[in-house]
Design an enzyme around this catalytic site. Structure first.
Site, PDB file in Angstrom:
ATOM      1  N   ASP A 112      10.438  46.299  51.186  1.00 47.99           N
ATOM      2  CA  ASP A 112       9.362  46.487  52.170  1.00 47.99           C
ATOM      3  C   ASP A 112       9.506  47.827  52.890  1.00 47.99           C
ATOM      4  O   ASP A 112       8.577  48.618  52.941  1.00 47.99           O
ATOM      5  CB  ASP A 112       9.298  45.319  53.166  1.00 47.99           C
ATOM      6  CG  ASP A 112      10.623  45.020  53.864  1.00 47.99           C
ATOM      7  OD1 ASP A 112      11.657  45.635  53.520  1.00 47.99           O
ATOM      8  OD2 ASP A 112      10.635  44.155  54.757  1.00 47.99           O
ATOM      9  N   ASP A 115      15.034  51.839  56.251  1.00 51.73           N
ATOM     10  CA  ASP A 115      15.295  52.365  57.595  1.00 51.73           C
ATOM     11  C   ASP A 115      16.567  53.208  57.524  1.00 51.73           C
ATOM     12  O   ASP A 115      16.512  54.394  57.206  1.00 51.73           O
ATOM     13  CB  ASP A 115      15.397  51.187  58.570  1.00 51.73           C
ATOM     14  CG  ASP A 115      15.567  51.629  60.011  1.00 51.73           C
ATOM     15  OD1 ASP A 115      15.491  52.844  60.283  1.00 51.73           O
ATOM     16  OD2 ASP A 115      15.776  50.772  60.882  1.00 51.73           O
ATOM     17  N   SER A 116      17.726  52.605  57.741  1.00 50.42           N
ATOM     18  CA  SER A 116      18.984  53.371  57.626  1.00 50.42           C
ATOM     19  C   SER A 116      19.375  53.574  56.162  1.00 50.42           C
ATOM     20  O   SER A 116      20.206  54.412  55.848  1.00 50.42           O
ATOM     21  CB  SER A 116      20.113  52.626  58.345  1.00 50.42           C
ATOM     22  OG  SER A 116      20.471  51.468  57.618  1.00 50.42           O
ATOM     23  N   GLY A 117      18.802  52.768  55.268  1.00 55.33           N
ATOM     24  CA  GLY A 117      19.138  52.844  53.854  1.00 55.33           C
ATOM     25  C   GLY A 117      20.377  52.039  53.475  1.00 55.33           C
ATOM     26  O   GLY A 117      20.742  51.976  52.306  1.00 55.33           O
ATOM     27  N   THR A 119      20.940  48.722  53.488  1.00 53.19           N
ATOM     28  CA  THR A 119      20.638  47.559  52.660  1.00 53.19           C
ATOM     29  C   THR A 119      20.494  47.998  51.202  1.00 53.19           C
ATOM     30  O   THR A 119      21.061  47.405  50.282  1.00 53.19           O
ATOM     31  CB  THR A 119      19.310  46.902  53.119  1.00 53.19           C
ATOM     32  OG1 THR A 119      19.370  46.679  54.520  1.00 53.19           O
ATOM     33  CG2 THR A 119      19.051  45.596  52.394  1.00 53.19           C
ATOM     34  N   LEU A 120      19.740  49.080  51.043  1.00 51.31           N
ATOM     35  CA  LEU A 120      19.448  49.594  49.718  1.00 51.31           C
ATOM     36  C   LEU A 120      20.716  50.064  48.993  1.00 51.31           C
ATOM     37  O   LEU A 120      20.940  49.717  47.825  1.00 51.31           O
ATOM     38  CB  LEU A 120      18.478  50.763  49.889  1.00 51.31           C
ATOM     39  CG  LEU A 120      17.832  51.270  48.631  1.00 51.31           C
ATOM     40  CD1 LEU A 120      17.002  50.157  48.028  1.00 51.31           C
ATOM     41  CD2 LEU A 120      16.960  52.459  48.961  1.00 51.31           C
ATOM     42  N   LYS A 143      11.182  55.069  56.551  1.00 52.83           N
ATOM     43  CA  LYS A 143      11.302  55.708  57.877  1.00 52.83           C
ATOM     44  C   LYS A 143      12.023  57.050  57.777  1.00 52.83           C
ATOM     45  O   LYS A 143      12.122  57.771  58.750  1.00 52.83           O
ATOM     46  CB  LYS A 143      12.049  54.791  58.842  1.00 52.83           C
ATOM     47  CG  LYS A 143      11.205  53.624  59.322  1.00 52.83           C
ATOM     48  CD  LYS A 143      11.906  52.838  60.417  1.00 52.83           C
ATOM     49  CE  LYS A 143      11.016  51.725  60.928  1.00 52.83           C
ATOM     50  NZ  LYS A 143      11.754  50.785  61.779  1.00 52.83           N
TER      51      LYS A 143
HETATM   52  P1  IMP Z   1      18.099  49.384  56.509  1.00 49.05           P
HETATM   53  O1  IMP Z   1      19.282  48.683  55.912  1.00 49.05           O
HETATM   54  O2  IMP Z   1      18.412  49.965  57.869  1.00 49.05           O
HETATM   55  O3  IMP Z   1      17.459  50.413  55.597  1.00 49.05           O
HETATM   56  O4  IMP Z   1      17.026  48.265  56.838  1.00 49.05           O
HETATM   57  C1  IMP Z   1      16.201  47.763  55.846  1.00 49.05           C
HETATM   58  C2  IMP Z   1      15.724  46.358  56.144  1.00 49.05           C
HETATM   59  O5  IMP Z   1      15.589  46.149  57.555  1.00 49.05           O
HETATM   60  C3  IMP Z   1      14.360  46.148  55.557  1.00 49.05           C
HETATM   61  O6  IMP Z   1      14.428  45.536  54.289  1.00 49.05           O
HETATM   62  C4  IMP Z   1      13.678  45.249  56.582  1.00 49.05           C
HETATM   63  O7  IMP Z   1      13.887  43.895  56.262  1.00 49.05           O
HETATM   64  C5  IMP Z   1      14.364  45.576  57.888  1.00 49.05           C
HETATM   65  N1  IMP Z   1      13.591  46.540  58.697  1.00 49.05           N
HETATM   66  C6  IMP Z   1      13.846  47.851  58.901  1.00 49.05           C
HETATM   67  N2  IMP Z   1      12.929  48.425  59.693  1.00 49.05           N
HETATM   68  C7  IMP Z   1      12.040  47.452  59.999  1.00 49.05           C
HETATM   69  C8  IMP Z   1      10.826  47.427  60.777  1.00 49.05           C
HETATM   70  O8  IMP Z   1      10.341  48.406  61.367  1.00 49.05           O
HETATM   71  N3  IMP Z   1      10.194  46.215  60.828  1.00 49.05           N
HETATM   72  C9  IMP Z   1      10.647  45.096  60.201  1.00 49.05           C
HETATM   73  N4  IMP Z   1      11.770  45.089  59.454  1.00 49.05           N
HETATM   74  C10 IMP Z   1      12.462  46.256  59.355  1.00 49.05           C
HETATM   75 MG    MG Z   2      13.485  41.687  57.730  1.00 47.19          MG
END
Ligand code: IMP
Ligand code: MG
Length: 187
Positions: A112, A115-117, A119-120, A143
């Protein structure tokens, strides 16, 4: 045209006001159709497995695969990273692992939002170990906060503003996934 105070929105949010609609239904539909064309063109041959990261990708994936004009298989991954907060915890737990064989197939991981990357990065490591023929990511939103974008991020729907977004699959504490547009939650 809906505005943040439209009754159609307030009925869906239980009266909670959103700050703004960031991407409306028509804009999302247009971009998802383009992404479908891009994905179709990128895989001229071979088995393609579209792997949706639940739960956030469920609506996006449903719309995207119907715009892909070649054979595909579909499976899902369930990872938990956020809990009820708005910041990434950095730890990713796999709650459901796809049953489909990944080896030798083109894998398209559908996310979806990046954000920080974190999870990916964690998931890509896990998937690479399964020896797919190729591994690429299709994210609806980015983002662009990841220190270095993963080379696998090949398809991106929209560059997202640095706000907390909900709707079209994205949640805040499991709410608002069903909004048909993407909104900035007024917090
Ligand atoms: P990351 O690990 O920081 O890249 O976060 C990724 C995960 O965080 C995404 O798969 C979302 O489930 C959740 N996430 C990040 N930003 C948002 C947001 O603005 N709204 C809702 N979920 C978010
Ligand atoms: Mg979520």
């Amino acid at each position: 045209m809906w505005t943040p105070s439209s009754p159609e929105i307030l009925r869906r949010t239980g009266g909670r006001r959103i700050r703004s609609i960031v991407f409306d239904e028509a804009t999302i539909a247009r971009r998802v159709a383009e992404l479908g064309c891009e994905v179709t063109a990128a895989y001229p041959e071979g088995d393609l497995l579209v792997l949706g990261l639940l739960k956030g990708s469920f609506i996006f994936l449903g719309d995207l695969v119907r715009k892909i004009e070649r054979p595909v298989q579909i499976d899902f991954l369930v990872a938990a990273s956020y809990g009820a907060g708005m910041e990434s915890s950095g730890t990713v737990r796999l709650l459901y692992d796809p049953e489909t064989v990944l080896e030798g197939k083109h894998i398209l991981l559908v996310e979806d939002i990046i954000d920080s990357g974190k999870t990916l990065q964690r998931l890509l490591g896990l998937l690479r170990a399964r020896r797919p023929r190729s591994l690429a990511v299709c994210a609806l939103l980015d983002k662009q906060r990841a220190p270095e974008p993963a080379p696998e991020v090949r398809f991106v729907g929209f560059r997202a503003p640095p706000a907390f977004l909900v709707g079209y699959g994205l949640d805040h504490a499991e709410n608002y996934r069903h909004l048909p547009f993407i909104a900035d939650l007024d917090s």
